[in-house]
Design an enzyme around this catalytic site. Structure first.
Site, PDB file in Angstrom:
ATOM      1  CG  ASP A  51      -1.718   1.623  -2.929  1.00 18.10           C
ATOM      2  OD1 ASP A  51      -2.734   0.952  -3.162  1.00 18.10           O
ATOM      3  OD2 ASP A  51      -1.706   2.875  -2.939  1.00 18.10           O
ATOM      4  CD  GLU A  55      -2.025  -2.570  -1.419  1.00 22.52           C
ATOM      5  OE1 GLU A  55      -3.070  -2.133  -1.937  1.00 22.52           O
ATOM      6  OE2 GLU A  55      -1.593  -2.162  -0.316  1.00 22.52           O
TER       7      GLU A  55
END
Length: 226
Positions: A49, A121
């Site tokens: 992320d 992610e």
């Protein structure tokens, strides 16, 4: 370790050959299948992320050198939200490579936005750990490419998307409430809260009411889809 034919095919779709293939396996392992000897992708998701956020923020900064923070923020939010990550995951058929427990598999986990977005992610983090930012950055830019070009229009659609989300659940349209205004008349700053009748809300600040409303809608969508 040797990757299965399925994971080797996914490597090709992703565009990165892993020197440490165990990183890819971990990135694709959902917590429903994790064990003491087989860690899940949650820690990688956390790192990925942050890598994604940096690459996208830089790409937007360089793409439109005249845009101010109030214009860049909603575009950024539209590009890093879980739904967008899930769309990118579908683009490379990540769902086919996901490692799921039986319950998640039976409930359609390979199609769920949350699972796909988290795994996307985690895969970015796996590439980053395997070969550094110089390998992860071009993959993100390639997979998000057209979306970066269209980020402005995507951000404008956040209010529409939030209204559609509410209507699909029988709720009234969201309300946008100005909670604060600061700064001089020639450079004001507006803080807007986007609110749903179920009590969910999110707040954002920008240089115009329109931008603040869009940013607040994007932030609330991210929370609802998390």
């Amino acid at each position: 370790m040797r990757l299965s034919a399925e994971l080797r095919a996914f490597q090709d779709r992703l565009g990165h050959r892993f020197r440490r293939p165990e990183l890819l396996l971990r990135a694709l392992t959902h917590p429903s299948l994790a064990s003491e000897t087989r860690p899940s992708n949650q820690r990688l998701e956390f790192l990925g992320d942050r890598v994604l956020n940096l690459v996208i923020a830089e790409a937007l900064f360089l793409h439109d050198r005249l845009a101010d923070e109030g214009q860049l923020a909603p575009r950024y939010n539209a590009l890093v939200r879980k739904e967008t990550c899930a769309d990118v995951a579908r683009q490379i058929d990540l769902g086919a490579a996901l490692k799921l427990g039986r319950s998640e598999m039976m409930s359609g986990g390979r199609r769920k936005n949350a699972l796909l977005g988290d795994a996307m992610e985690a895969v970015i983090a796996a590439v980053y750990l395997d070969a550094g930012l110089e390998a992860a950055k071009p993959i993100v830019l390639r997979l998000w490419g057209e979306r970066i070009e269209a980020a402005e229009s995507q951000a404008r659609d956040s209010k529409t998307a939030l209204q559609e989300w509410a209507q699909a659940r029988g709720m009234a349209p969201p309300k946008y409430v100005e909670t604060r205004r600061s700064g001089p008349d020639h450079a004001p700053s507006f803080t807007i809260s986007a609110r749903l009748e179920n009590g969910e809300e999110a707040t954002a600040t920008a240089g115009s009411k329109r931008q603040a409303e869009q940013a607040a809608a994007t932030a609330l969508l991210e929370r609802l889809e998390a």
